[in-house]
Design an enzyme around this catalytic site. Sequence first.
Site, short mmCIF file in Angstrom:
data_model
loop_
_atom_site.label_atom_id
_atom_site.label_comp_id
_atom_site.label_asym_id
_atom_site.label_seq_id
_atom_site.Cartn_x
_atom_site.Cartn_y
_atom_site.Cartn_z
N HIS A 155 8.12 1.51 -6.06
CA HIS A 155 8.06 1.36 -7.51
C HIS A 155 8.32 2.74 -8.11
O HIS A 155 7.78 3.73 -7.62
CB HIS A 155 6.69 0.84 -7.96
N THR A 169 5.43 5.81 -6.60
CA THR A 169 4.07 5.32 -6.82
C THR A 169 3.33 5.22 -5.49
O THR A 169 2.26 4.62 -5.43
CB THR A 169 4.09 3.93 -7.47
N TRP A 170 3.90 5.76 -4.44
CA TRP A 170 3.31 5.71 -3.10
C TRP A 170 3.25 4.26 -2.59
O TRP A 170 2.36 3.89 -1.84
CB TRP A 170 1.92 6.36 -3.08
N HIS A 171 4.25 3.45 -2.98
CA HIS A 171 4.28 2.04 -2.63
C HIS A 171 5.48 1.71 -1.75
O HIS A 171 6.16 0.71 -1.95
CB HIS A 171 4.32 1.17 -3.90
N ALA A 172 5.76 2.54 -0.77
CA ALA A 172 6.93 2.34 0.09
C ALA A 172 6.77 1.09 0.94
O ALA A 172 5.71 0.83 1.51
CB ALA A 172 7.11 3.56 0.98
#
Length: 614
Positions: A323, A543-546
Site C-alpha cells: 500500500h 506502509t510495511w504491507h508487502a
Amino acid sequence: MSTPTAINEEYDIVIAGGGTAACVIASRLASADAKLRILLLEAGPATYNDPAHTQPLNFLSHLAPDSRTSRAHVSQPSAALGGRTTTVPCGQCLGGGGSINFMMYTRPSASDYDDWETVYQNPGWGSKDLIPFLRKIETYQVPGGGSTHGTDGPLAVSPGGFFSDLSRQFLEVTRTLDPDRAQKPDDTDTNDLETINVYTSWPKWMNAETGTRSDVPHNMIYPLKDTRPNLHFLTGVHVAHVTFDDENRATGVAYALNPLLHPDGPRTTRTVRGTKLVLVSAGSFGSPGILERSGIGAKDVLERVGVKQRVDLPGVGENYQDHNVLFIKYFAADESQSLAAIFRNEEGAIDAAAAEFGKTRKEISTHNSIDAGIKWRPKPSEVAELGPEFQEYWNSYFANAPDKPVLWMGMLATLIGDPTVVPPRKYFTLGVFTEYPLAHGHVHITHADDVSAPTDFVPGYFESKADVRPLTWGYKFMREVARRMPHFRGEPPVLHPKFAPGRPASVVAHAEGPVPFDAPRIVYSEEDERVLEEFARAEVATTWHALGTCAMKPREQGGVVDAKLNVYGVRGLKVADLSVPPGNVSANTYGTALVIGEKAAVIIAEELGIKGVV
C-alpha cells in the site's frame, strides 16, 4: 518448548522463518499433537517480555537505523519517484512484523478473499472459508462487534487504553466537513468485512486488561514452554536454502548464524532434516529468497547469481504489492495530547511514560497514536476528480465491487518521519494510503549464498498515474481537515509541497489556530497540481504491507504455490506467509498473516492426520 543452543538433527516439521504466520502454525500443530517434533528457525532475536515489544508506545523504535528487530530493503532507483530509492523495513524477530508493527487492527473487504478463490482459482480461500479463522484468532474487546468477531481467541483486540484529543478533533471535523459519510453511530463496526465510508475510532491489537500488544509469541508460543517440549525454536539464524533428495522432495534446510546477532560466532553452515514437511515462512522478502537460493525460480535470475536451477518457476519474487502512503505532518498546539515529544524522547520522555505503564492501563504509554480513520470510497463526482487514468481503473476494478475502498485516511497523534529535520515541538500526522494500487514490482536475490546481501528490489510505486491522483486528492482533503482542527498550529514548510508564495495553496508555516469552519476550500492551480504531484513522488512510501511474492495461483499464471500451499515442481515443501496472497487486501496485513497461519495449520494437520486443528 525450548530454545536449545544445540538443536536436534531431525524434526518432523522444519519451519524456515519465525514471523506471524509461522508462529501460529507452530503453536496450533504443537498444541494438537505433543509428539509432533517441530523446529522453527528465526533470523532475528527472541522477544520474551521485552518492553520494546510488549509496550505499545515503543513501536517506532523498531524502525530506527540501528534496529536489530527489522531489516531494511532498499529499492533500485525509480524514475517514477524522481530517481530516488525507497526503503521497506520488515520484521526480523520472533513474531515478525506482528511483534513490531503499529498494532492497527483492520480487516479486508470480503471480496478481497473471494477474489483469491474465484479470480485466482484457490478453492477454500474465499471469505466464507476464512471468516471462521478471523473469529478463531481473536478476543474482540470493542463494543458493538458483530457476528464476524471472536470472543475467546488468543489475541485481544481493543479500543486501546488512551484516546487522544487530536483524534477526537479529527472525527468531529471530518464528520462535519463530509456529512455524507457520517450517518452511522460511533460504535459502528467498520471491520465486519463490508462496512466502508464511516469516520470512526480505530481498534488496536492490544489487550484492554493489560495494556500490552497482542502478538503471537506472547500469546501462543511462550505460554507453551512448560507443556510442549516437542516445539523448539532457534533465533538468530539465517536459513540459506532448502535441501532435497534425488526425487525433488524437500528433506530439510541449511542455516547459519546471523552475524548481526552473533558477530563472533562461527560462519559455518549446518543442516537440519524435516522428515514430514519443510515449511518456508520468511515473509515477502525472505521466502522468495530461500526458494531462489534453493534453485526454484526464473532461469535468468538464478543464472545471474550462479544458482543451478532445480525448478523453472518464474513467478518466484514477482507480483510484489504494497500500500502506498503519504504521511502529511502538521504543527500541533502545545496543550495537545501529541506523542511527538515522547517518540523524540525529549528529556527522557519515553522513560517517564514507561514508568507509568500498567498502573491504570489507560496511560499514554498504552497508545499507538492511531485512534481514528476511514476506509474511503469515492462518490461519482469524486471519481471524476481523480482523473481519467483512475477512472479507467475504477471502471475495470472497483465499479462492480461495492465493498472495496480506494483510500484509508486517518489520524496519527505524533510525527511520523525524520524528527531531525523539524524543530522539537508537538505534531500530528494525517495518513493517506491507497488500498489497491496498480503498482507491482519484484524481489530477487543478488547472491547465491549470502542471505544478508542486498535485495534486487523494484516496488513499482507510481509507475501508473492512476496511483498518484488518489493520494494527491487525499493530501488536499486531509489538509482541509487539519486546518479546521482546534489544535492546528501550521504546516512545517520542509515537509509540504513547495507551492509558490502568496497563492491560495501556499503553506501556512505558523497559525494561531484553525481557520473558520466555513472558510472556502483551497483552490489549486495547474501549477499547484504539478508541484503537489512532484511532492507525492518524492514522499510516497511503504506502509510495511508487502505481499504477493510467492503468489498462490495457477502455475501458468505466474503462481508459486497451489491452494494447499505446495510449491510447484517439488514435494514436501510449502510456503505460508504474506508472500502467498495473489491479490491485495484493503487492510493492514497483520490480520491476513494470522488467517494464513490458521488456514495453513488446518491444511497441514489434515495432510498429516492430526486431530484437533480446525
